[in-house]
Design a protein around this motif. Structure first.
Motif, PDB file in Angstrom:
ATOM      1  N   THR A 111     -14.147 -27.885  42.008  1.00 46.53           N
ATOM      2  CA  THR A 111     -13.142 -28.151  40.976  1.00 46.53           C
ATOM      3  C   THR A 111     -12.855 -26.862  40.216  1.00 46.53           C
ATOM      4  N   ALA A 112     -11.793 -26.865  39.445  1.00 46.38           N
ATOM      5  CA  ALA A 112     -11.429 -25.678  38.672  1.00 46.38           C
ATOM      6  C   ALA A 112     -12.556 -25.242  37.735  1.00 46.38           C
ATOM      7  N   ASP A 113     -13.426 -26.157  37.359  1.00 46.89           N
ATOM      8  CA  ASP A 113     -14.539 -25.825  36.465  1.00 46.89           C
ATOM      9  C   ASP A 113     -15.773 -25.322  37.203  1.00 46.89           C
ATOM     10  N   ALA A 114     -15.893 -25.638  38.491  1.00 53.70           N
ATOM     11  CA  ALA A 114     -17.086 -25.258  39.254  1.00 53.70           C
ATOM     12  C   ALA A 114     -16.723 -25.108  40.723  1.00 53.70           C
ATOM     13  N   LEU A 115     -16.560 -23.863  41.152  1.00 58.31           N
ATOM     14  CA  LEU A 115     -16.186 -23.546  42.524  1.00 58.31           C
ATOM     15  C   LEU A 115     -17.277 -22.732  43.210  1.00 58.31           C
ATOM     16  N   ALA A 116     -17.511 -23.031  44.485  1.00 59.84           N
ATOM     17  CA  ALA A 116     -18.367 -22.206  45.333  1.00 59.84           C
ATOM     18  C   ALA A 116     -17.433 -21.366  46.194  1.00 59.84           C
ATOM     19  N   LEU A 117     -17.639 -20.049  46.223  1.00 58.78           N
ATOM     20  CA  LEU A 117     -16.797 -19.133  46.996  1.00 58.78           C
ATOM     21  C   LEU A 117     -17.565 -18.596  48.188  1.00 58.78           C
ATOM     22  N   GLU A 118     -16.857 -18.466  49.318  1.00 56.59           N
ATOM     23  CA  GLU A 118     -17.435 -17.891  50.525  1.00 56.59           C
ATOM     24  C   GLU A 118     -16.425 -16.961  51.167  1.00 56.59           C
ATOM     25  N   GLN A 123       0.007 -16.849  41.035  1.00 50.00           N
ATOM     26  CA  GLN A 123       0.089 -17.958  41.992  1.00 50.00           C
ATOM     27  C   GLN A 123      -1.303 -18.361  42.456  1.00 50.00           C
ATOM     28  N   ILE A 124      -2.148 -17.380  42.739  1.00 53.27           N
ATOM     29  CA  ILE A 124      -3.522 -17.673  43.136  1.00 53.27           C
ATOM     30  C   ILE A 124      -4.250 -18.399  42.010  1.00 53.27           C
ATOM     31  N   GLU A 133     -12.159 -17.171  37.087  1.00 55.57           N
ATOM     32  CA  GLU A 133     -13.048 -16.154  37.642  1.00 55.57           C
ATOM     33  C   GLU A 133     -12.788 -15.978  39.137  1.00 55.57           C
ATOM     34  N   ALA A 134     -12.629 -17.084  39.846  1.00 52.18           N
ATOM     35  CA  ALA A 134     -12.391 -17.033  41.287  1.00 52.18           C
ATOM     36  C   ALA A 134     -11.071 -16.354  41.607  1.00 52.18           C
TER      37      ALA A 134
END
Length: 166
Positions: free
Chosen positions: A71-78, A28-29, A129-130
């Motif tokens: 976007t699904a191709d390029a995400l910044a995670l915090e 789901q994630i 990856e995220a």
């Protein structure tokens, strides 16, 4: 199917319980993150609900959470967490071994390009990856090894520069 324990938020406004009714939590994630297109879906957050919360009656916010934008191709995670001394800190999440010399160079646009954040190259994730990082956070309430954290030093008001003062 299990009792929901976490809340997910989309685009900073639509909140609800993260459920495993259609697919297991890891899938789901991953599915949710792969829907991110930078336009209709551009931000996704996750946090643990308070113990015993009735998520059918109330969707509480938390001071500690993980979020991403892009976007699904390029995400910044915090990740935002309250440290042992009670101080909140927000961190950019990166893959191991990245070079942090100089200023960040990778610009992640979101909300139809109205907003952006700039990160280092090793801090750009695909949705797949995220999803691994988010699922670990779902299980442990933390970012695990081998991922690295960079303190974003967010405070309000912003510290003033010493330039021009005597």
């Amino acid at each position: 199917m299990s009792q929901p324990t976490h809340i997910r938020q989309i685009n900073g406004s639509m909140r609800g319980a993260l459920v495993d009714y259609v697919r297991p939590y890891p899938e789901q994630i991953q599915f949710s993150l792969n829907q991110m297109n930078g336009s209709s879906t551009w931000a996704w957050s996750l946090w643990r609900a308070p113990e015993g919360a009735n998520l059918l009656a109330d969707i509480p916010f938390s001071e500690e959470y993980m979020q991403c934008a892009g976007t699904a191709d390029a995400l910044a995670l915090e990740v935002r967490r309250i440290e042992a001394d009670g101080t909140p800190h927000q961190y950019a999440i990166g893959k191991p071994g990245g070079d942090r010399t100089g200023e960040p160079t990778e610009v992640i646009h979101y909300d139809d390009g109205r907003h952006s954040t700039t990160v280092y190259p090793h801090e750009v994730f695909t949705a797949d990856e995220a999803a691994v990082v988010f699922y670990t956070y779902f299980l442990t309430d933390d970012v695990s090894q081998p991922y690295e954290l960079r303190d974003l030093h967010l405070s309000w008001p912003k510290p003033q520069s010493d330039a021009g003062t005597s």
